[in-house]
Scaffold this active site. Structure first.
Site, PDB file in Angstrom:
ATOM      1  N   GLY A 257       0.794  -1.232   0.000  1.00  0.00           N
ATOM      2  CA  GLY A 257       0.000   0.000   0.000  1.00  0.00           C
ATOM      3  C   GLY A 257       0.820   1.272   0.000  1.00  0.00           C
ATOM      4  O   GLY A 257       0.268   2.364   0.127  1.00  0.00           O
ATOM      5  N   GLU A 299       5.051  -5.844   1.591  1.00  0.00           N
ATOM      6  CA  GLU A 299       4.543  -6.321   0.307  1.00  0.00           C
ATOM      7  C   GLU A 299       4.283  -5.181  -0.675  1.00  0.00           C
ATOM      8  O   GLU A 299       3.141  -4.950  -1.064  1.00  0.00           O
ATOM      9  CB  GLU A 299       3.226  -7.073   0.538  1.00  0.00           C
ATOM     10  CG  GLU A 299       3.326  -8.193   1.541  1.00  0.00           C
ATOM     11  CD  GLU A 299       2.000  -8.908   1.750  1.00  0.00           C
ATOM     12  OE1 GLU A 299       0.934  -8.338   1.436  1.00  0.00           O
ATOM     13  OE2 GLU A 299       2.033 -10.048   2.210  1.00  0.00           O
ATOM     14  N   GLY A 301       3.783  -3.304  -4.082  1.00  0.00           N
ATOM     15  CA  GLY A 301       3.507  -3.621  -5.482  1.00  0.00           C
ATOM     16  C   GLY A 301       3.729  -2.366  -6.295  1.00  0.00           C
ATOM     17  O   GLY A 301       4.732  -2.191  -6.989  1.00  0.00           O
ATOM     18  N   ARG A 302       2.783  -1.413  -6.115  1.00  0.00           N
ATOM     19  CA  ARG A 302       2.827  -0.135  -6.833  1.00  0.00           C
ATOM     20  C   ARG A 302       4.202   0.549  -6.726  1.00  0.00           C
ATOM     21  O   ARG A 302       4.726   1.061  -7.712  1.00  0.00           O
ATOM     22  CB  ARG A 302       1.764   0.785  -6.212  1.00  0.00           C
ATOM     23  CG  ARG A 302       1.560   2.099  -6.915  1.00  0.00           C
ATOM     24  CD  ARG A 302       0.628   2.996  -6.094  1.00  0.00           C
ATOM     25  NE  ARG A 302      -0.507   2.313  -5.534  1.00  0.00           N
ATOM     26  CZ  ARG A 302      -1.674   2.130  -6.151  1.00  0.00           C
ATOM     27  NH1 ARG A 302      -1.860   2.634  -7.345  1.00  0.00           N
ATOM     28  NH2 ARG A 302      -2.653   1.476  -5.561  1.00  0.00           N
ATOM     29  N   ARG A 339      -7.915   2.985 -14.380  1.00  0.00           N
ATOM     30  CA  ARG A 339      -7.799   3.608 -13.068  1.00  0.00           C
ATOM     31  C   ARG A 339      -8.460   4.987 -12.964  1.00  0.00           C
ATOM     32  O   ARG A 339      -9.150   5.256 -11.975  1.00  0.00           O
ATOM     33  CB  ARG A 339      -6.337   3.658 -12.612  1.00  0.00           C
ATOM     34  CG  ARG A 339      -5.706   2.245 -12.541  1.00  0.00           C
ATOM     35  CD  ARG A 339      -4.346   2.233 -11.861  1.00  0.00           C
ATOM     36  NE  ARG A 339      -4.460   2.595 -10.468  1.00  0.00           N
ATOM     37  CZ  ARG A 339      -4.139   3.762  -9.982  1.00  0.00           C
ATOM     38  NH1 ARG A 339      -3.637   4.696 -10.779  1.00  0.00           N
ATOM     39  NH2 ARG A 339      -4.311   4.034  -8.709  1.00  0.00           N
ATOM     40  N   TYR A 343     -11.259   4.819 -10.235  1.00  0.00           N
ATOM     41  CA  TYR A 343     -10.938   5.423  -8.935  1.00  0.00           C
ATOM     42  C   TYR A 343     -10.762   6.940  -8.994  1.00  0.00           C
ATOM     43  O   TYR A 343     -10.367   7.541  -7.994  1.00  0.00           O
ATOM     44  CB  TYR A 343      -9.596   4.893  -8.387  1.00  0.00           C
ATOM     45  CG  TYR A 343      -9.393   3.403  -8.432  1.00  0.00           C
ATOM     46  CD1 TYR A 343     -10.204   2.545  -7.696  1.00  0.00           C
ATOM     47  CD2 TYR A 343      -8.358   2.854  -9.187  1.00  0.00           C
ATOM     48  CE1 TYR A 343      -9.984   1.176  -7.722  1.00  0.00           C
ATOM     49  CE2 TYR A 343      -8.132   1.490  -9.211  1.00  0.00           C
ATOM     50  CZ  TYR A 343      -8.953   0.655  -8.476  1.00  0.00           C
ATOM     51  OH  TYR A 343      -8.728  -0.683  -8.497  1.00  0.00           O
ATOM     52  N   CYS A 370     -15.956   3.551 -26.458  1.00  0.00           N
ATOM     53  CA  CYS A 370     -17.280   4.160 -26.599  1.00  0.00           C
ATOM     54  C   CYS A 370     -17.932   4.405 -25.248  1.00  0.00           C
ATOM     55  O   CYS A 370     -18.929   3.768 -24.889  1.00  0.00           O
ATOM     56  CB  CYS A 370     -18.140   3.283 -27.485  1.00  0.00           C
ATOM     57  SG  CYS A 370     -17.523   3.336 -29.155  1.00  0.00           S
ATOM     58  N   TYR A 399      -0.861  -1.590 -11.941  1.00  0.00           N
ATOM     59  CA  TYR A 399      -2.315  -1.784 -12.024  1.00  0.00           C
ATOM     60  C   TYR A 399      -2.955  -1.298 -13.329  1.00  0.00           C
ATOM     61  O   TYR A 399      -4.185  -1.232 -13.401  1.00  0.00           O
ATOM     62  CB  TYR A 399      -3.032  -1.139 -10.828  1.00  0.00           C
ATOM     63  CG  TYR A 399      -2.604  -1.736  -9.503  1.00  0.00           C
ATOM     64  CD1 TYR A 399      -2.990  -3.025  -9.140  1.00  0.00           C
ATOM     65  CD2 TYR A 399      -1.788  -1.032  -8.618  1.00  0.00           C
ATOM     66  CE1 TYR A 399      -2.585  -3.589  -7.940  1.00  0.00           C
ATOM     67  CE2 TYR A 399      -1.373  -1.593  -7.410  1.00  0.00           C
ATOM     68  CZ  TYR A 399      -1.782  -2.861  -7.077  1.00  0.00           C
ATOM     69  OH  TYR A 399      -1.378  -3.423  -5.886  1.00  0.00           O
TER      70      TYR A 399
HETATM   71  N1  LLP Z   1      -0.602  -6.970  -0.150  1.00  0.00           N
HETATM   72  C1  LLP Z   1      -1.912  -7.227  -0.252  1.00  0.00           C
HETATM   73  C2  LLP Z   1      -2.496  -8.252   0.594  1.00  0.00           C
HETATM   74  C3  LLP Z   1      -2.702  -6.506  -1.168  1.00  0.00           C
HETATM   75  O1  LLP Z   1      -4.005  -6.764  -1.261  1.00  0.00           O
HETATM   76  C4  LLP Z   1      -2.102  -5.514  -1.975  1.00  0.00           C
HETATM   77  C5  LLP Z   1      -2.908  -4.744  -2.941  1.00  0.00           C
HETATM   78  C6  LLP Z   1      -0.727  -5.293  -1.841  1.00  0.00           C
HETATM   79  C7  LLP Z   1       0.001  -6.036  -0.910  1.00  0.00           C
HETATM   80  C8  LLP Z   1       0.028  -4.296  -2.679  1.00  0.00           C
HETATM   81  O2  LLP Z   1      -0.404  -2.992  -2.544  1.00  0.00           O
HETATM   82  P1  LLP Z   1       0.466  -1.848  -3.252  1.00  0.00           P
HETATM   83  O3  LLP Z   1       1.822  -1.839  -2.592  1.00  0.00           O
HETATM   84  O4  LLP Z   1       0.589  -2.201  -4.698  1.00  0.00           O
HETATM   85  O5  LLP Z   1      -0.278  -0.601  -3.054  1.00  0.00           O
HETATM   86  N2  LLP Z   1      -6.158  -1.685  -8.306  1.00  0.00           N
HETATM   87  C9  LLP Z   1      -5.875  -0.684  -7.306  1.00  0.00           C
HETATM   88  C10 LLP Z   1      -4.981  -1.213  -6.208  1.00  0.00           C
HETATM   89  C11 LLP Z   1      -5.540  -2.448  -5.550  1.00  0.00           C
HETATM   90  C12 LLP Z   1      -4.564  -3.028  -4.556  1.00  0.00           C
HETATM   91  C13 LLP Z   1      -5.002  -4.372  -4.116  1.00  0.00           C
HETATM   92  N3  LLP Z   1      -4.154  -4.960  -3.137  1.00  0.00           N
HETATM   93  C14 LLP Z   1      -5.249   0.514  -7.996  1.00  0.00           C
HETATM   94  O6  LLP Z   1      -5.168   0.526  -9.230  1.00  0.00           O
HETATM   95  O7  LLP Z   1      -4.895   1.492  -7.343  1.00  0.00           O
END
Ligand code: LLP
Length: 441
Positions: A257, A299, A301-302, A339, A343, A370, A399
């Site tokens: 997150g 964890e 991701g982004r 996105r 969002y 469209c 994402y």
């Molecule tokens: N760990 C768990 C259990 C998660 O559910 C997630 C993201 C992450 C780690 C990684 O979060 P990050 O570091 O990437 O923020 N589609 C949305 C984001 C959904 C995230 C879902 N879970 C977007 O485009 O912003």
């Protein structure tokens, strides 16, 4: 170059520069040339930025806490080329489906460093994970706990697990990506006693080995406070249940997150800010709690892939409605990046072939789908745009591609990895034949 363009460049991958033709270059490659060679829409990933972000997370967090494991959240984007890079960088992986697990498996990713998340893992997915020797299953609910115990019994194995705890903390992010509050489909709530019940049942499950707890609050989370609060709550809980039921807690996962800037006005904590605040919280609580220092799992991701990826489009139709708006229509849109529509996510943009020209054209970048909601960037400031120009959007690495679709039967874009002046295709563009290949008539 004016100042807004200098700072715009800072949103692009770390290797971004502008050459003397006024073209944006990433990883030593002219992106305008790449757009011609591979076509648009095109997603570019910069290998240097990807690797730097992996290292930044490892370095910053281990500076503040001795025992850490960074596991990349595959849902932000995964393909085989990226999985190989993550493997080389020594990261673990968070997967949420048999599909993500299969990609990891296909490149020989060390599966003992793979954590399987998700609120409704199917029996088939769990069986596959067990057959391949997955490191940890992060159990989300009692149905899964029982299912996993019976599957491990059938296979006569003992599986290491974490329990996903829902701490009841609001991370102040979009409602659709909030997960740590009580009313969530994810995890065992602390407030209702279900988290305690889960520990009790996990401890009596014959073939499961409870190693620790996990929480994930939401994404993106632009403050450190919600994490600090959740750490405190879950550690209190850990102390209580350790005394009552006796599990030894070796692992503590605080999820992902971590927010990153995607526009000129976004202010997000740095990786070091997160690391410092969260490690401090953990270290200040552990000694008085009687717990041993667990492995801290994070964890992201982004924050690993976001800045490394950019999207390139070709401007086509330009529609100016006097005194209302100027639309610049591009050859992709909500199919490759949902996105903004889903969002309200905000981006900046740059005319990649006019990166040295003064900006002052206020335009709205619209996709070709469209739907009137198919707008990628509203009222953005660009160099004077003409049809045929290449529009680059930074911070598109997370994402976008994984949430892409074939709406209006648009083929998905190609993906190219750039490094030291070389570009290699890491996913080819879908063709019209690809769109039909699964149909049966
Ligand atoms: N760990 C768990 C259990 C998660 O559910 C997630 C993201 C992450 C780690 C990684 O979060 P990050 O570091 O990437 O923020 N589609 C949305 C984001 C959904 C995230 C879902 N879970 C977007 O485009 O912003």
């Amino acid at each position: 170059m004016n100042t807004s363009k200098v700072s715009k460049l800072s949103l692009f991958p770390l290797t971004a520069e502008v050459d003397n033709k006024g073209h944006l270059c990433i990883g030593g490659c002219d992106v305008v040339d790449l757009a011609r060679e591979f076509g648009t829409p095109l997603y570019l990933f910069d290998e240097f930025t990807l690797r730097s972000k992996c290292r930044e997370f490892k370095d910053r967090f281990s500076k503040h806490y001795a025992n850490i494991l960074v596991i990349y959240a595959s849902k932000a984007f995964l393909n085989r080329a990226l999985a190989l890079i993550l493997k080389e960088e020594g990261l673990g992986l968070d997967v949420v489906s048999g599909g993500e697990l299969s990609i990891a498996h296909s490149v020989g990713f060390p599966l003992d460093k793979v954590y399987f998340h998700g609120n409704n893992k199917t029996p088939e997915e769990l069986k596959l994970a067990l057959d391949w020797g997955i490191g940890r299953v992060v159990v989300d609910n009692l149905y899964e706990l029982e299912l996993l115990n019976s599957l491990t019994k059938e296979k006569d194995i003992r599986q290491d697990i974490l329990l996903r705890i829902t701490p009841g903390v609001d991370p102040h992010t979009h409602q659709y990506t909030t997960t740590g509050t009580l009313d969530s489909k994810f995890g065992f709530p602390l407030a209702t006693g279900q988290a305690e019940e889960a520990v009790k049942q996990a401890m009596s499950a014959s073939n499961l080995n409870l190693l620790g707890f996990h929480f994930h609050l939401g994404s993106p989370v632009s403050e450190t406070k919600p994490y600090e609060l959740a750490i405190e709550l879950v550690l209190h809980f850990t102390r209580e249940v350790s005394q009552k039921y006796g599990p030894h807690i070796d692992e503590f996962s605080i999820g992902g997150g971590f927010a990153i800037p995607s526009t000129l006005d976004s202010k997000e904590p740095t990786v070091d800010d997160y690391a410092k605040a969260l490690a401090y919280k953990l270290k200040s609580f552990i000694p008085e709690s009687g717990l041993d220092y667990p492995l801290l799992i994070i964890e992201p991701g982004r924050a690993i892939v976001g800045q490394a990826g950019i999207a390139l489009y070709t401007a086509g139709a330009i529609k100016e409605i006097p005194k209302v708006r100027k639309y610049v229509c591009i050859d992709g849109g909500m199919t490759d990046n949902i996105r903004p529509a889903l969002y309200g996510a905000k981006y900046e943009a740059l005319v990649a072939n006019k990166a040295l020209e003064a900006e002052g054209d206020i335009v709205t970048i619209a996709g070709k789908l469209c739907e009137s909601g198919d707008i990628l960037v509203r009222n953005t400031n660009l160099a004077s745009v003409q049809s045929g120009d290449i529009i680059a959007i930074p911070v598109c690495g997370a994402y976008s591609i994984p949430m892409s679709s074939n709406y209006n039967s648009l083929p998905r874009p190609a993906i190219v990895m750039v490094e030291k002046g070389k570009a290699r295709l890491v996913r080819r563009r879908e063709s019209y034949q690809d769109l039909m290949k699964l149909d049966v008539i």
